[in-house]
Design a protein around this motif. Structure first.
Motif, PDB file in Angstrom:
ATOM      1  N   CYS A 299      50.740  43.645  25.324  1.00 16.63           N
ATOM      2  CA  CYS A 299      49.499  43.089  25.873  1.00 16.63           C
ATOM      3  C   CYS A 299      49.336  43.432  27.356  1.00 16.63           C
ATOM      4  CB  CYS A 299      49.416  41.598  25.597  1.00 16.63           C
ATOM      5  SG  CYS A 299      49.628  41.157  23.850  1.00 16.63           S
ATOM      6  N   GLY A 300      49.130  42.432  28.195  1.00 16.54           N
ATOM      7  CA  GLY A 300      48.910  42.672  29.617  1.00 16.54           C
ATOM      8  C   GLY A 300      50.094  43.326  30.292  1.00 16.54           C
ATOM      9  N   LYS A 301      51.302  42.944  29.909  1.00 17.20           N
ATOM     10  CA  LYS A 301      52.501  43.550  30.494  1.00 17.20           C
ATOM     11  C   LYS A 301      52.576  45.026  30.126  1.00 17.20           C
ATOM     12  CE  LYS A 301      56.386  43.651  32.730  1.00 17.20           C
ATOM     13  NZ  LYS A 301      56.356  43.746  34.187  1.00 17.20           N
TER      14      LYS A 301
ATOM     15  N   TYR B 106      51.539  34.134  37.474  1.00 17.56           N
ATOM     16  CA  TYR B 106      51.059  35.512  37.381  1.00 17.56           C
ATOM     17  C   TYR B 106      51.009  35.997  35.935  1.00 17.56           C
ATOM     18  CZ  TYR B 106      50.696  40.514  37.503  1.00 17.56           C
ATOM     19  OH  TYR B 106      50.297  41.803  37.243  1.00 17.56           O
ATOM     20  N   GLU B 107      52.032  35.716  35.162  1.00 20.93           N
ATOM     21  CA  GLU B 107      52.045  36.178  33.767  1.00 20.93           C
ATOM     22  C   GLU B 107      50.841  35.625  33.011  1.00 20.93           C
ATOM     23  OE1 GLU B 107      54.715  36.034  29.681  1.00 20.93           O
ATOM     24  OE2 GLU B 107      55.597  35.306  31.542  1.00 20.93           O
ATOM     25  N   ARG B 108      50.549  34.353  33.196  1.00  9.76           N
ATOM     26  CA  ARG B 108      49.404  33.746  32.507  1.00  9.76           C
ATOM     27  C   ARG B 108      48.097  34.403  32.950  1.00  9.76           C
ATOM     28  NH1 ARG B 108      45.892  30.382  34.223  1.00  9.76           N
ATOM     29  NH2 ARG B 108      47.121  29.699  36.003  1.00  9.76           N
ATOM     30  N   LEU B 109      47.943  34.630  34.245  1.00  5.77           N
ATOM     31  CA  LEU B 109      46.726  35.274  34.754  1.00  5.77           C
ATOM     32  C   LEU B 109      46.582  36.701  34.226  1.00  5.77           C
ATOM     33  CD1 LEU B 109      46.801  34.004  38.435  1.00  5.77           C
ATOM     34  CD2 LEU B 109      45.195  33.319  36.635  1.00  5.77           C
TER      35      LEU B 109
ATOM     36  N   ARG C  49      43.388  39.520  27.775  1.00  8.28           N
ATOM     37  CA  ARG C  49      42.684  38.948  26.616  1.00  8.28           C
ATOM     38  C   ARG C  49      41.173  38.999  26.817  1.00  8.28           C
ATOM     39  NH1 ARG C  49      43.177  39.845  22.246  1.00  8.28           N
ATOM     40  NH2 ARG C  49      45.354  39.894  22.791  1.00  8.28           N
ATOM     41  N   PHE C  50      40.701  38.797  28.054  1.00  3.86           N
ATOM     42  CA  PHE C  50      39.271  38.879  28.340  1.00  3.86           C
ATOM     43  C   PHE C  50      38.764  40.281  28.017  1.00  3.86           C
ATOM     44  CE2 PHE C  50      35.706  39.975  31.047  1.00  3.86           C
ATOM     45  CZ  PHE C  50      34.821  38.940  30.767  1.00  3.86           C
TER      46      PHE C  50
END
Length: 122
Positions: free
Chosen positions: A64-66, A92-95, A101-102
């Motif tokens: 995902c984001g990572k 930071y990980e959540r952001l 996801r957005f």
């Protein structure tokens, strides 16, 4: 010698394919669409692997984001120092994942902006 990192993406999604093609053109990645995954590769990925992009690099799987952050860092498109700093903060990980996801939730609209006609280069 380490293997070329494998960029695992949704090859049914025009925006995802465009992003994977851009990463391959600008970095050193082997593209692998979800439809091309081997059973061993599927086993290495999270159970819900079709929810996001992944990068398999040596023994590490980024998701995902990572995964997106890691691809951009490996391409040299982002400086490493700010991300080393940011990764020290719990929020930071959540952001990062919320931002991922957005974009993922709006990929249909984003796909209309970019040209997804070109196949991923190998």
């Amino acid at each position: 010698m380490t293997e070329q990192p494998r960029l695992v993406y949704d090859d049914d999604c025009g925006f995802c394919t465009w992003c994977a093609d851009w990463a391959v053109r600008n970095g050193d990645f082997e593209p692998v669409g979800f439809s091309e995954l081997t059973p061993d590769e599927q086993h290495r990925l999270p159970d819900e692997y079709e929810d996001c992009v992944h990068l398999i690099a040596d023994e590490t799987v980024y998701s995902c984001g990572k995964a997106t952050e890691e691809v951009l860092l490996r391409m040299g498109k982002l400086p490493t120092e700010p991300f080393t700093f940011l990764n020290g903060f719990a929020d930071y990980e959540r952001l990062r994942e919320d931002a991922y996801r957005f974009v993922a939730d709006h990929r249909d609209q984003l796909g209309k902006i970019v040209s997804a006609d070109a196949p991923v280069r190998r």
